[in-house]
Design a protein around this motif. Sequence first.
Motif, PDB file in Angstrom:
ATOM      1  N   GLN A  97       0.830  -1.195   0.000  1.00 10.91           N
ATOM      2  CA  GLN A  97       0.000   0.000   0.000  1.00 10.91           C
ATOM      3  C   GLN A  97       0.873   1.256   0.000  1.00 10.91           C
ATOM      4  O   GLN A  97       1.939   1.270  -0.590  1.00 10.91           O
ATOM      5  N   SER A  98       0.396   2.295   0.673  1.00  6.47           N
ATOM      6  CA  SER A  98       1.071   3.589   0.575  1.00  6.47           C
ATOM      7  C   SER A  98       2.475   3.573   1.167  1.00  6.47           C
ATOM      8  O   SER A  98       3.344   4.323   0.717  1.00  6.47           O
ATOM      9  N   ASN A  99       2.720   2.723   2.186  1.00  7.05           N
ATOM     10  CA  ASN A  99       4.066   2.704   2.745  1.00  7.05           C
ATOM     11  C   ASN A  99       5.079   2.143   1.763  1.00  7.05           C
ATOM     12  O   ASN A  99       6.275   2.415   1.869  1.00  7.05           O
ATOM     13  N   GLU A 149       4.327   2.408  -1.728  1.00  5.03           N
ATOM     14  CA  GLU A 149       4.203   3.277  -2.900  1.00  5.03           C
ATOM     15  C   GLU A 149       4.933   4.608  -2.716  1.00  5.03           C
ATOM     16  O   GLU A 149       5.377   5.212  -3.683  1.00  5.03           O
ATOM     17  N   MET A 150       5.051   5.103  -1.472  1.00  2.00           N
ATOM     18  CA  MET A 150       5.662   6.408  -1.254  1.00  2.00           C
ATOM     19  C   MET A 150       7.000   6.508  -1.976  1.00  2.00           C
ATOM     20  O   MET A 150       7.876   5.677  -1.804  1.00  2.00           O
ATOM     21  N   TRP A 184       4.996  12.238  -3.765  1.00  2.00           N
ATOM     22  CA  TRP A 184       4.092  12.895  -2.816  1.00  2.00           C
ATOM     23  C   TRP A 184       4.545  12.745  -1.365  1.00  2.00           C
ATOM     24  O   TRP A 184       3.973  13.359  -0.475  1.00  2.00           O
ATOM     25  N   SER A 237       9.332   3.571  -5.719  1.00  2.00           N
ATOM     26  CA  SER A 237       9.114   3.251  -4.307  1.00  2.00           C
ATOM     27  C   SER A 237      10.381   3.517  -3.490  1.00  2.00           C
ATOM     28  O   SER A 237      11.439   2.963  -3.772  1.00  2.00           O
ATOM     29  N   SER A 254       2.991  -1.428  -6.360  1.00  2.00           N
ATOM     30  CA  SER A 254       2.269  -0.990  -5.166  1.00  2.00           C
ATOM     31  C   SER A 254       1.116  -0.050  -5.524  1.00  2.00           C
ATOM     32  O   SER A 254       1.103   0.567  -6.585  1.00  2.00           O
ATOM     33  N   TRP A 255       0.158   0.044  -4.577  1.00  2.00           N
ATOM     34  CA  TRP A 255      -0.992   0.923  -4.784  1.00  2.00           C
ATOM     35  C   TRP A 255      -1.547   1.299  -3.420  1.00  2.00           C
ATOM     36  O   TRP A 255      -2.168   0.488  -2.739  1.00  2.00           O
ATOM     37  N   GLY A 256      -1.308   2.543  -3.009  1.00  2.00           N
ATOM     38  CA  GLY A 256      -1.728   2.994  -1.693  1.00  2.00           C
ATOM     39  C   GLY A 256      -3.228   2.893  -1.484  1.00  2.00           C
ATOM     40  O   GLY A 256      -4.019   3.243  -2.362  1.00  2.00           O
ATOM     41  N   GLY A 257      -3.621   2.424  -0.296  1.00  4.12           N
ATOM     42  CA  GLY A 257      -5.033   2.381   0.071  1.00  4.12           C
ATOM     43  C   GLY A 257      -5.798   1.180  -0.424  1.00  4.12           C
ATOM     44  O   GLY A 257      -7.002   1.056  -0.155  1.00  4.12           O
TER      45      GLY A 257
END
Length: 368
Positions: A112-114, A116-117, A122, A177, A201-204
Motif C-alpha cells: 500500500q502507501s508505505n 508506494e511512497m 508525494w 518506491s 504498489s498501490w496505496g489504500g
Amino acid sequence: MYKNIAISLFFFLGSAMLSAQVNLLPIFSDNMVLQQQTQAPIWGKSKPDKKVEIITSWDQKRYTVQADAQGNWKTEVYTPVAGGPYTITISDGKPIKLNNVMIGEVWVCSGQSNMEMQVEGWGKVMNYQQEKEEANNYPNIRFLLVEKATSPLPINDIKAAGNGWQVCSSKSVADFSAAGYFFGRDLHKYQNVPIGLIDTSWGGTYIETWTSKDALATMPDMQKKLDVLNKLPISKEDREKKFHSDVEDWKKEIEKIDKGFVNSQAVWATPDFEDSVWKTMKVPGLMQDQGLKGFNGIVWFRKTIDIPTDWAGKELTLNVGVIDDNDFTYFNGVQIGHTEGWMTPRSYKVPKELVKGGKAVIAVRVMD
C-alpha cells in the motif's frame, strides 16, 4: 511486502506492443534484469504457428519455439551467475534485440502507501535531493514501475513507466518506491550483484484486490462482494461509467443525512447562515487531534473574509491546501471546486461575477 521471485511470476500479464513483429511485455525490454541461475521464462506473441528463435549472448545458445494458433509462444532460457551486460535477440523473421540486459536478483515490491511512497514524489524522503543524486552511482540497479490498472478479470497486458525497465538514476528513482529502492540499494551493496526491482504498489488498496477470485470464493463472507464483482462490466470504459454513476448515487444518499443540505441545497455554505454557535478549529491541522479522534464522516468549515473593493469583478484564486479525503468548496454559497483524494493540493478559481467588495464566506465541506 517483498518477495524474492523469478520473473516467471508474471506469466499472467500477457503482451504489449514493441516496434517489431514479435510483441513483448514491458518486462522484456532493454535494461531488464533476469533472475540468476534459473530457467527464466520468456514469452510473447507472434503470428499464429510462427517459429520464434531466441539467442542469449551469455552462452550464444539458440532456443526455438513455435507459436500456437493464437500466436502465443513461451520458452525458458538458462541464466548464469550474476553479471552482464548481455543481449537477447528474439526473432520470427524480424529480429528485435534487447540490450543492456543484466543477470542478478529480481524482487517484487508490492503493498500500500508505505511501499508506494516515492523517493521524491508525494512523500519525499529525508535528504531526498542528495539521495536522488547518489542514485546515479548505481546503474546496475534497474526499475520497472508498473502502471496502475483494475479489472474484474485477469488481463493480458500491462503498461510500465517508460514502457520498460529503467536504469537507476536521479531521474528514474524520483517516482520509484522509496522502500523498494533503499532495500534494493542495500542488497546491491552487500551482494554486489545487479538488482531488478518491480514496483506494483498501490496505496489504500484492500488485500482482497490482490487475492485471486478462486481464493476469495472459499470465504463465506466474501460471497456478496464476489457477486457484485461478477456483475461488473468487462470494458474499462463501461466500468468507469458505472463507478461515476454509483458515486453520484452515493453522494445523493449522503446529502439526505447531511444537515448542511436542505432539499439538495447547501444551506451551510450560504453567506447569511448563522454559524455563531459553531466550534472553532485550527487549520491547517488534523481534525483527529482537535476533538474528533477516530472520526470518519463529514465536517463543514466556514470562514468570513474581507474582499477589498478594488478586487470587485476580478477573478480570484483560492488555494485551500491539502484535505483528507474529499472536499466541496463554496464561495458565497456557490460551489467553485471539488476534489477527490487525500494529499492533493486544492486550487480553485473564483469567477469574477461572484467577487464583490466587502464580506464574503468561504465554506468547505470535508468528507473524511
